[in-house]
Design a protein around this motif. Structure first.
Motif, PDB file in Angstrom:
ATOM      1  N   ALA A 193       0.837  -1.108  -0.311  1.00 47.55           N
ATOM      2  CA  ALA A 193      -0.462   0.094  -0.294  1.00 47.55           C
ATOM      3  C   ALA A 193       0.804   1.309   0.080  1.00 47.55           C
ATOM      4  O   ALA A 193       0.388   2.493   0.320  1.00 47.55           O
ATOM      5  CB  ALA A 193      -0.417  -0.035   1.036  1.00 47.55           C
ATOM      6  N   GLY A 194       2.338   1.384  -0.006  1.00 48.24           N
ATOM      7  CA  GLY A 194       2.737   2.593  -0.380  1.00 48.24           C
ATOM      8  C   GLY A 194       3.392   2.237   0.912  1.00 48.24           C
ATOM      9  O   GLY A 194       3.082   2.305   1.956  1.00 48.24           O
ATOM     10  N   GLY A 195       4.832   3.062   1.248  1.00 53.69           N
ATOM     11  CA  GLY A 195       5.620   2.992   2.018  1.00 53.69           C
ATOM     12  C   GLY A 195       7.401   2.961   1.859  1.00 53.69           C
ATOM     13  O   GLY A 195       7.592   2.655   0.253  1.00 53.69           O
ATOM     14  N   ALA A 196       7.896   3.228   2.252  1.00 53.86           N
ATOM     15  CA  ALA A 196       9.212   3.315   2.382  1.00 53.86           C
ATOM     16  C   ALA A 196       9.680   1.375   2.411  1.00 53.86           C
ATOM     17  O   ALA A 196       9.175   0.597   2.842  1.00 53.86           O
ATOM     18  CB  ALA A 196      10.190   3.640   3.646  1.00 53.86           C
ATOM     19  N   LEU A 197      11.104   1.158   1.419  1.00 51.64           N
ATOM     20  CA  LEU A 197      11.132  -0.066   0.973  1.00 51.64           C
ATOM     21  C   LEU A 197      12.906  -0.604   2.828  1.00 51.64           C
ATOM     22  O   LEU A 197      12.790   0.185   3.570  1.00 51.64           O
ATOM     23  CB  LEU A 197      12.009   0.190  -0.193  1.00 51.64           C
ATOM     24  CG  LEU A 197      11.854   0.575  -1.470  1.00 51.64           C
ATOM     25  CD1 LEU A 197      12.535   0.168  -2.646  1.00 51.64           C
ATOM     26  CD2 LEU A 197      10.462  -0.509  -1.839  1.00 51.64           C
ATOM     27  N   GLY A 198      12.516  -1.733   2.664  1.00 47.80           N
ATOM     28  CA  GLY A 198      13.373  -2.078   3.647  1.00 47.80           C
ATOM     29  C   GLY A 198      14.511  -2.219   3.258  1.00 47.80           C
ATOM     30  O   GLY A 198      15.397  -1.626   4.046  1.00 47.80           O
TER      31      GLY A 198
END
Length: 255
Positions: A105-110
């Motif tokens: 759903a979107g957000g920073a990558l690990g």
């Protein structure tokens, strides 16, 4: 009036369970196929849009493992991106990138890291900001040899310098290993002491900033020569998926 005996009902029960299991399994398989058709295309479209690549850019996307549980959890364990030919920052090469812990759903990558392989001409363009007199370059693992001319005692002298490429704190690093001056093999330390500034220019390790050729959120972490190609290791800031500033071209400090 006929009745169904308890024994008959018991005999049918396993078959009912089996049918339900098979239907559920078919639904899961169908859902997995749908997810595998939709998710890679969605990821591809997002990458092409964010990196301002051509709409018809060849870009393969793979999501290893069973996808449905990953979608349910909201995070893709791993996404692999690869292209035989992609141009970023004016540099064209083949690329393979592996991102982990990718939020659905979107957000920073690990994390995200990969490799970019470029040919001799593209590698030569990266050296444009160096102090080396370059008219020709040849790659032969593990080194690169640059040829050109230096001015010495009022004359233009042919020079051939062999260097081992690498990376240091995001910069391209060139470490000299041998030198030909006017067709003669020279000792690096002796040349550095003999001809002053010119010697320093061609015999000392050089760091070349290439941050202005890459998005700000991508850094060079390694570089090596494989055959006649240069292979760069890169890593990306996990926030590159949510911070537009990290997609902008980076900058080099002014000298």
């Amino acid at each position: 009036m006929s009745t169904i005996s308890p024994r008959s009902r018991r005999a049918r029960w396993p078959w009912v369970v089996l049918v339900i299991v098979l239907v559920l399994a078919a639904l899961v398989v169908a859902s997995e196929f749908v997810a595998r058709a939709i998710v890679p295309n969605t990821v591809r479209s997002l990458v092409i849009s964010n990196l301002d690549l051509p709409a018809d850019q060849q870009l393969d996307v793979e999501v290893p493992g069973v996808m449905l549980p990953q979608l349910i959890s909201g995070t893709l364990d791993e996404v692999e991106l690869s292209s035989d030919e992609v141009t970023i920052g004016g540099i064209t090469g083949s690329a393979h990138v592996r991102a982990t812990d990718v939020p659905v759903a979107g957000g920073a990558l690990g994390a995200a890291e990969g490799t970019v392989s470029i040919d001799q001409d593209e590698f030569g363009s990266l050296l444009a900001a160096s102090q080396l007199p370059i008219t020709r370059i040849a790659l032969a693992a593990p080194n690169a040899t640059v040829e050109g001319e230096v001015e010495l005692f009022g004359r233009r002298i042919p020079v051939g310098l062999t260097v081992t490429p690498g990376a240091e704190q995001g910069d391209l690093l060139l470490t000299p290993v041998s030198l030909m001056l006017n067709g003669m093999q020279m000792d690096l330390d002796a040349v550095s002491g003999m001809i002053g500034a010119v010697g320093e220019q061609v015999t000392k390790p050089q760091r070349i900033c290439i941050a202005d050729r890459l998005p700000a959120g991508i850094a060079l972490t390694g570089l090596r020569i494989e055959g006649t190609r240069a292979v760069a290791d890169i890593s990306a800031d996990g926030r590159i998926s949510i911070d537009p500033a990290l997609l902008e071209t980076g900058t080099c400090p002014r000298s």
